[in-house]
Design a protein around this motif. Structure first.
Motif, PDB file in Angstrom:
ATOM      1  N   PRO A  15       0.840  -1.203   0.000  1.00  0.00           N
ATOM      2  CA  PRO A  15       0.000   0.000   0.000  1.00  0.00           C
ATOM      3  C   PRO A  15       0.870   1.246   0.000  1.00  0.00           C
ATOM      4  CG  PRO A  15       0.000  -1.037   2.166  1.00  0.00           C
ATOM      5  CD  PRO A  15       0.767  -1.944   1.240  1.00  0.00           C
ATOM      6  N   ARG A  16       0.312   2.332  -0.515  1.00  0.00           N
ATOM      7  CA  ARG A  16       1.057   3.601  -0.537  1.00  0.00           C
ATOM      8  C   ARG A  16       1.289   4.064   0.890  1.00  0.00           C
ATOM      9  NH1 ARG A  16      -0.324   9.395  -1.429  1.00  0.00           N
ATOM     10  NH2 ARG A  16       1.612  10.294  -2.189  1.00  0.00           N
ATOM     11  N   LEU A  17       2.551   4.249   1.239  1.00  0.00           N
ATOM     12  CA  LEU A  17       2.914   4.677   2.580  1.00  0.00           C
ATOM     13  C   LEU A  17       3.080   6.187   2.632  1.00  0.00           C
ATOM     14  CD1 LEU A  17       5.602   1.973   3.416  1.00  0.00           C
ATOM     15  CD2 LEU A  17       3.159   1.933   3.941  1.00  0.00           C
ATOM     16  N   ALA A  18       2.759   6.768   3.759  1.00  0.00           N
ATOM     17  CA  ALA A  18       2.999   8.191   4.007  1.00  0.00           C
ATOM     18  C   ALA A  18       3.870   8.293   5.246  1.00  0.00           C
ATOM     19  CB  ALA A  18       1.680   8.932   4.214  1.00  0.00           C
ATOM     20  N   PHE A  19       4.856   9.154   5.204  1.00  0.00           N
ATOM     21  CA  PHE A  19       5.750   9.310   6.343  1.00  0.00           C
ATOM     22  C   PHE A  19       4.959   9.825   7.536  1.00  0.00           C
ATOM     23  CE2 PHE A  19       8.802  11.551   8.991  1.00  0.00           C
ATOM     24  CZ  PHE A  19       9.727  10.545   9.177  1.00  0.00           C
ATOM     25  N   SER A  20       5.234   9.285   8.701  1.00  0.00           N
ATOM     26  CA  SER A  20       4.517   9.667   9.910  1.00  0.00           C
ATOM     27  C   SER A  20       5.382  10.496  10.856  1.00  0.00           C
ATOM     28  CB  SER A  20       4.023   8.407  10.631  1.00  0.00           C
ATOM     29  OG  SER A  20       3.427   8.736  11.857  1.00  0.00           O
ATOM     30  N   HIS A  21       6.458   9.911  11.383  1.00  0.00           N
ATOM     31  CA  HIS A  21       7.308  10.640  12.328  1.00  0.00           C
ATOM     32  C   HIS A  21       8.656   9.950  12.446  1.00  0.00           C
ATOM     33  CE1 HIS A  21       5.271   7.628  14.897  1.00  0.00           C
ATOM     34  NE2 HIS A  21       6.410   7.595  15.563  1.00  0.00           N
ATOM     35  N   ILE A  22       9.572  10.643  13.123  1.00  0.00           N
ATOM     36  CA  ILE A  22      10.894  10.099  13.387  1.00  0.00           C
ATOM     37  C   ILE A  22      11.138  10.173  14.891  1.00  0.00           C
ATOM     38  CG2 ILE A  22      12.020  12.331  12.998  1.00  0.00           C
ATOM     39  CD1 ILE A  22      14.473  10.794  11.969  1.00  0.00           C
ATOM     40  N   GLY A  23      11.797   9.175  15.404  1.00  0.00           N
ATOM     41  CA  GLY A  23      12.194   9.174  16.802  1.00  0.00           C
ATOM     42  C   GLY A  23      13.676   8.880  16.883  1.00  0.00           C
ATOM     43  N   PHE A  24      14.378   9.568  17.763  1.00  0.00           N
ATOM     44  CA  PHE A  24      15.798   9.287  17.921  1.00  0.00           C
ATOM     45  C   PHE A  24      16.237   9.576  19.347  1.00  0.00           C
ATOM     46  CE2 PHE A  24      15.303  13.446  15.986  1.00  0.00           C
ATOM     47  CZ  PHE A  24      16.188  14.281  16.652  1.00  0.00           C
ATOM     48  N   PHE A  25      17.297   8.877  19.739  1.00  0.00           N
ATOM     49  CA  PHE A  25      17.848   9.029  21.074  1.00  0.00           C
ATOM     50  C   PHE A  25      18.692  10.293  21.167  1.00  0.00           C
ATOM     51  CE2 PHE A  25      17.133   4.421  20.886  1.00  0.00           C
ATOM     52  CZ  PHE A  25      16.420   4.250  22.069  1.00  0.00           C
ATOM     53  N   VAL A  26      18.618  10.940  22.328  1.00  0.00           N
ATOM     54  CA  VAL A  26      19.394  12.151  22.592  1.00  0.00           C
ATOM     55  C   VAL A  26      20.079  12.025  23.952  1.00  0.00           C
ATOM     56  CG1 VAL A  26      17.857  13.586  21.185  1.00  0.00           C
ATOM     57  CG2 VAL A  26      17.455  13.408  23.637  1.00  0.00           C
ATOM     58  N   ARG A  27      21.116  12.813  24.141  1.00  0.00           N
ATOM     59  CA  ARG A  27      21.824  12.826  25.423  1.00  0.00           C
ATOM     60  C   ARG A  27      21.144  13.765  26.420  1.00  0.00           C
ATOM     61  NH1 ARG A  27      25.961  13.738  21.729  1.00  0.00           N
ATOM     62  NH2 ARG A  27      26.979  11.806  21.139  1.00  0.00           N
ATOM     63  N   ASP A  28      20.815  14.971  25.949  1.00  0.00           N
ATOM     64  CA  ASP A  28      20.241  16.003  26.808  1.00  0.00           C
ATOM     65  C   ASP A  28      18.835  16.320  26.297  1.00  0.00           C
ATOM     66  OD1 ASP A  28      19.510  18.382  28.111  1.00  0.00           O
ATOM     67  OD2 ASP A  28      21.579  19.103  28.175  1.00  0.00           O
ATOM     68  N   LEU A  29      17.854  15.661  26.876  1.00  0.00           N
ATOM     69  CA  LEU A  29      16.473  15.752  26.396  1.00  0.00           C
ATOM     70  C   LEU A  29      15.940  17.179  26.409  1.00  0.00           C
ATOM     71  CD1 LEU A  29      14.230  13.776  25.470  1.00  0.00           C
ATOM     72  CD2 LEU A  29      13.468  13.714  27.847  1.00  0.00           C
ATOM     73  N   GLU A  30      16.159  17.907  27.497  1.00  0.00           N
ATOM     74  CA  GLU A  30      15.607  19.266  27.589  1.00  0.00           C
ATOM     75  C   GLU A  30      16.294  20.231  26.632  1.00  0.00           C
ATOM     76  OE1 GLU A  30      12.766  19.854  28.994  1.00  0.00           O
ATOM     77  OE2 GLU A  30      12.778  17.754  29.618  1.00  0.00           O
ATOM     78  N   ARG A  31      17.588  20.105  26.475  1.00  0.00           N
ATOM     79  CA  ARG A  31      18.316  20.973  25.523  1.00  0.00           C
ATOM     80  C   ARG A  31      17.814  20.748  24.106  1.00  0.00           C
ATOM     81  NH1 ARG A  31      24.688  20.617  23.975  1.00  0.00           N
ATOM     82  NH2 ARG A  31      24.792  22.553  22.807  1.00  0.00           N
ATOM     83  N   MET A  32      17.631  19.477  23.734  1.00  0.00           N
ATOM     84  CA  MET A  32      17.178  19.167  22.377  1.00  0.00           C
ATOM     85  C   MET A  32      15.716  19.572  22.176  1.00  0.00           C
ATOM     86  SD  MET A  32      19.739  18.082  20.639  1.00  0.00           S
ATOM     87  CE  MET A  32      19.243  16.934  19.346  1.00  0.00           C
ATOM     88  N   ALA A  33      14.871  19.383  23.177  1.00  0.00           N
ATOM     89  CA  ALA A  33      13.474  19.822  23.066  1.00  0.00           C
ATOM     90  C   ALA A  33      13.420  21.338  22.891  1.00  0.00           C
ATOM     91  CB  ALA A  33      12.678  19.386  24.292  1.00  0.00           C
ATOM     92  N   ASP A  34      14.247  22.059  23.634  1.00  0.00           N
ATOM     93  CA  ASP A  34      14.311  23.510  23.494  1.00  0.00           C
ATOM     94  C   ASP A  34      14.751  23.903  22.082  1.00  0.00           C
ATOM     95  OD1 ASP A  34      14.566  26.369  24.524  1.00  0.00           O
ATOM     96  OD2 ASP A  34      16.632  25.951  23.874  1.00  0.00           O
ATOM     97  N   PHE A  35      15.790  23.262  21.556  1.00  0.00           N
ATOM     98  CA  PHE A  35      16.295  23.590  20.226  1.00  0.00           C
ATOM     99  C   PHE A  35      15.228  23.347  19.153  1.00  0.00           C
ATOM    100  CE2 PHE A  35      18.285  22.439  16.210  1.00  0.00           C
ATOM    101  CZ  PHE A  35      19.067  23.551  15.973  1.00  0.00           C
ATOM    102  N   TYR A  36      14.629  22.165  19.157  1.00  0.00           N
ATOM    103  CA  TYR A  36      13.642  21.849  18.125  1.00  0.00           C
ATOM    104  C   TYR A  36      12.381  22.706  18.267  1.00  0.00           C
ATOM    105  CZ  TYR A  36      16.387  18.213  15.993  1.00  0.00           C
ATOM    106  OH  TYR A  36      17.375  17.555  15.296  1.00  0.00           O
ATOM    107  N   SER A  37      12.078  23.174  19.472  1.00  0.00           N
ATOM    108  CA  SER A  37      10.929  24.061  19.674  1.00  0.00           C
ATOM    109  C   SER A  37      11.271  25.502  19.313  1.00  0.00           C
ATOM    110  CB  SER A  37      10.473  24.017  21.135  1.00  0.00           C
ATOM    111  OG  SER A  37      10.068  22.741  21.500  1.00  0.00           O
ATOM    112  N   ARG A  38      12.262  26.027  19.970  1.00  0.00           N
ATOM    113  CA  ARG A  38      12.599  27.451  19.832  1.00  0.00           C
ATOM    114  C   ARG A  38      13.165  27.790  18.471  1.00  0.00           C
ATOM    115  NH1 ARG A  38      17.164  29.617  20.669  1.00  0.00           N
ATOM    116  NH2 ARG A  38      18.026  27.790  21.713  1.00  0.00           N
ATOM    117  N   VAL A  39      14.063  26.949  17.943  1.00  0.00           N
ATOM    118  CA  VAL A  39      14.751  27.277  16.692  1.00  0.00           C
ATOM    119  C   VAL A  39      13.990  26.771  15.475  1.00  0.00           C
ATOM    120  CG1 VAL A  39      16.900  27.008  15.396  1.00  0.00           C
ATOM    121  CG2 VAL A  39      16.978  27.311  17.872  1.00  0.00           C
TER     122      VAL A  39
END
Length: 128
Positions: free
Chosen positions: A5-29
């Motif tokens: 069936p035709r697939l549609a991309f849904s999401h990506i998940g990946f491991f990080v060292r500093d969860l809050e720093r990365m959440a801030d970067f992907y949100s703020r920037v």
């Protein structure tokens, strides 16, 4: 053989060292909003999760998971690419990321498209 069936991309998940720093970067920037947080019990112990989206119809498009090892022989993420709607937006993003603690900022012309590559705070290559 059954037809795939035709697939549609849904999401990506990946491991990080500093969860809050990365959440801030992907949100703020990059403009994603934190849509949820949680924990997952795994055989290696609890993993903390932050879910991010920039589409109100999607619960999440990115999942950040705690537990990335401090040292890896190489980064398993080749790149994460995002589409910017227009050149003005790409220029604005280029200026914004120049103010951030990111590395290897590189504007590139592909002939049919313009991109800006850079590495997020944990060294994952991003393409806009």
């Amino acid at each position: 053989m059954a037809r795939v069936p035709r697939l549609a991309f849904s999401h990506i998940g990946f491991f990080v060292r500093d969860l809050e720093r990365m959440a801030d970067f992907y949100s703020r920037v990059l403009g994603f909003a934190v849509s949820d947080r949680g924990e997952l019990d795994t055989p290696r112990g609890k993993v903390a999760l932050v879910f991010l989206t920039n589409d109100p119809r999607e619960h999440h498009q990115i999942v950040l998971a705690s537990g990335r090892p401090e040292s890896l022989p190489f980064n398993p993420i080749n790149q994460i690419s995002f589409r910017v709607p227009d050149f003005a937006g790409l220029r604005a993003m280029h200026r914004a990321i120049q103010q951030e603690p990111v590395s290897e900022i590189s504007p590139v012309s592909h002939g049919n498209a313009l991109s800006v590559y850079f590495k997020d705070p944990e060294g994952n290559r991003i393409e806009l």
